[in-house]
Motif scaffolding. Structure first.
Motif, PDB file in Angstrom:
ATOM      1  N   SER A  72       0.802  -1.222   0.000  1.00  0.00           N
ATOM      2  CA  SER A  72       0.000   0.000   0.000  1.00  0.00           C
ATOM      3  C   SER A  72       0.835   1.273   0.000  1.00  0.00           C
ATOM      4  O   SER A  72       0.334   2.337  -0.400  1.00  0.00           O
TER       5      SER A  72
ATOM      6  N   LYS B  33       3.914  -0.569  -9.097  1.00  0.00           N
ATOM      7  CA  LYS B  33       3.056   0.599  -8.913  1.00  0.00           C
ATOM      8  C   LYS B  33       3.116   1.450 -10.174  1.00  0.00           C
ATOM      9  O   LYS B  33       4.162   1.977 -10.541  1.00  0.00           O
TER      10      LYS B  33
ATOM     11  N   GLY C  30      -2.417   2.878 -10.993  1.00  0.00           N
ATOM     12  CA  GLY C  30      -2.748   1.877  -9.986  1.00  0.00           C
ATOM     13  C   GLY C  30      -1.682   0.806  -9.865  1.00  0.00           C
ATOM     14  O   GLY C  30      -0.544   0.976 -10.333  1.00  0.00           O
TER      15      GLY C  30
ATOM     16  N   GLU D 236      -5.745  -4.794  -6.546  1.00  0.00           N
ATOM     17  CA  GLU D 236      -6.082  -3.783  -5.554  1.00  0.00           C
ATOM     18  C   GLU D 236      -6.266  -4.454  -4.213  1.00  0.00           C
ATOM     19  O   GLU D 236      -6.277  -5.684  -4.107  1.00  0.00           O
TER      20      GLU D 236
END
Length: 556
Positions: free
Chosen positions: A420, A444, A448, A480
């Motif tokens: 994250s 990354k 996204g 995700e």
């Protein structure tokens, strides 16, 4: 049972936050279309892992450790054995293992706290692949209760490190202006220190009383043409005679004997030649160490070339006849698959896996970095945090890649990756690292996160192991959620054609194959075997980070 559930079950047999799993796991990692089973990954006959069968506790099985632990030296202090091995460009260097019975071993430290031999070991101005520590010696001096490690670095100087305990801490004690190539240490009855070394021309050096300088060095034996090359010296004194145990790479073992002193003259005798390995498909056991038990028994630990899994240790008893050592073989010039345990009452315990939740601030001795790390860019204690330490598009130039030896003949590494906090351009995940490399990870992107499988990263041995290919992405898909489980299932049976299968999970239960099976290289020139590797590097700018809450290795 899922591998996650199996690992949780296995951790009940552990103490602390990391260690070898004590109970074997036998999940097939999800049969069906979701993930290839082990039987597809490795269609050849399974080689039994080291284990103790019920009712057979007095027998051990080779290899005693199915891990890449080459150029070994062993020293006994009291009733404890210490094992030192090569690890080339990995840091910390010169791993040390400990055992009470020559069969069951645990990692306890490293003789080289870091590879402080030049900026290339920090990946500054170049790299040091296939450099570093190799074919070094480990010894113990009773007079000052000190352990000595010595190794030639860069084919120039021999570095001497010392410690009061094999577990450390170790410190550099001297740098001798001579390359003791493939060296073995002898501390004589009068406490004089000698080093045997060389390739074809075998030499002996006498060290100063404090072990920091060379007093003299001379050639003591010229290998005859019919033998060819001898190297890999280990130096012993037995019943008043001096022995230099040497290897003929990579299919023989010879011994030199002097009855008059450490400087010879020496005569030579064959110990092993083209001996069949106890590991199907592996090479002749050679280049190891002799060791005597407190009860007076002798054993020889050698390594057997088993690429892509590297050089793995095998053990056999030794007898003496007319002043010469003889390895106890079985059948037709074959190293036995099993022998009686060296220490009665002990049994061989299976090495079924490994687990680490990085709950301690320091890393365990099973871990080694690819080159010296930037210690400001990682931390542990609440999982492993890897900040980006390098801006590069070349995997082989990325600092702070953390490695663990693959457990053979098959094992699967699984990590949990919290991605994250990555920055645009970062790539992090799990790799199968060698001079021919593949990975599964998270990239990354500007729009996204993507799960990627990449292979074809390669080093060129003819150009000082510089990058020959940066590889290519074989599959990518949007992802995700901030957390993913990544897995690499590796088959490192000896020989060509063996593969790694990558997979991933978003819940830690159901895994799906990803990318394409990656065929491992079984060539030897890189010396070190394939490793599991955790990595995170930036291709645009520093500042991103990932957290790895857990790392596990399981065997079928």
């Amino acid at each position: 049972m899922s591998v996650t559930a199996g690992l949780k079950k296995g951790r009940k047999d552990m103490t602390g936050t990391r260690g070898i799993l004590k109970s074997c796991l036998r999940p097939l990692f999800g049969l069906g279309l979701a993930l290839l089973p082990w039987s597809v990954l490795a269609p050849s006959i399974l080689i039994p892992s080291a284990h103790a069968e019920p009712g057979a506790s007095q027998t051990f099985h080779n290899p005693v450790i199915w891990e890449d632990l080459a150029d070994l030296d062993i020293v006994r202090v009291g009733d404890t054995y210490y094992y030192s091995a090569s690890n080339m460009h990995y840091s910390p260097g010169a791993p040390i293992l400990r055992s009470k019975d020559l069969v069951n071993w645990e990692y306890v430290g490293h003789s080289l706290p870091s590879l402080d031999f030049g900026p290339q070991y920090d990946m500054k101005g170049g790299t040091a692949y296939v450099g570093g520590s190799w074919a070094s010696f480990l010894g113990y001096r009773q007079s000052n209760k000190t352990f000595y490690w010595g190794g030639c670095i860069g084919f120039k100087h021999t570095h001497i490190y010392t410690a009061a305990a094999a577990e450390g801490p170790w410190k550099k004690n001297a740098e001798i202006d001579n390359c003791y190539y493939d060296a073995g240490l002898l501390i004589d009855d009068d406490d004089t220190m000698y080093v045997a070394f060389g390739n074809t021309k075998m030499s002996v050096a006498q060290l100063s009383p404090d072990g920091t300088k060379e007093v003299k060095s001379q050639i003591v034996f010229q290998t005859p043409p019919e033998i060819g090359t001898l190297e890999g010296s280990r130096f012993y004194k037995v019943n008043g005679n001096y022995y230099i145990f040497t290897t003929r790479p990579a299919n023989g073992q010879y011994v030199l004997r002097s009855t008059t002193g450490p400087f010879g003259p020496y005569t030579v005798r064959k110990v092993l030649l083209d001996t069949k390995s106890p590991v199907p498909g592996a090479g002749t056991p050679h280049q190891g160490a002799l060791v005597q038990t407190p009860q007076g028994k002798w054993y020889y630990m050698a390594f057997s070339d088993a690429y892509p899994g590297g050089r793995i240790p095998v053990l056999a008893p030794v007898t003496w006849k007319d002043g010469w050592p003889e390895v106890e073989l079985v059948g037709d010039n074959t190293w036995g698959g099993g022998y009686p345990m060296p220490v009665s009452g002990t049994k061989q315990i299976a090495r079924c896996g490994f687990s680490d939740d990085f709950g301690e601030k320091t890393l365990g001795p099973e871990w080694e970095w690819n080159h010296n790390p930037d210690n400001t860019k990682w931390s542990a204690g609440k999982g492993l945090v890897l900040e980006t330490a390098t801006v590069t598009d070349d995997f082989y130039l990325a600092r702070n890649t953390l490695t663990h030896r693959i457990l053979g003949p098959e094992s699967a590494a699984t990590i949990v990756l919290d991605y994250s906090a990555m920055k645009t351009g970062d790539l992090a995940g799990l790799a199968i690292l060698r001079n021919w490399t593949a990975l599964i990870g998270v990239s990354k992107e500007a729009d996204g996160f993507k799960l990627v499988m990449k292979n074809g990263m390669a080093l060129d041995q003819h150009k000082r192991w510089t990058t020959a290919s940066k590889g290519e992405v074989k599959q990518s898909v949007a992802i995700e959620g901030g957390k993913v489980w990544l897995r690499a299932m590796a088959d490192i049976h000896p020989g060509p054609g063996h593969k790694v299968v990558f997979s991933y999970s978003t819940d830690g239960k159901t895994f799906m194959t990803f990318g394409e099976p990656f065929e491992l290289s079984s060539e030897w020139p890189f010396f070190m075997a394939y490793r599991f590797a955790l990595f995170n590097y930036a291709t645009r700018s520093l500042g991103g980070k990932v957290t790895v809450p857990s790392f596990t290795i399981a065997k079928p």
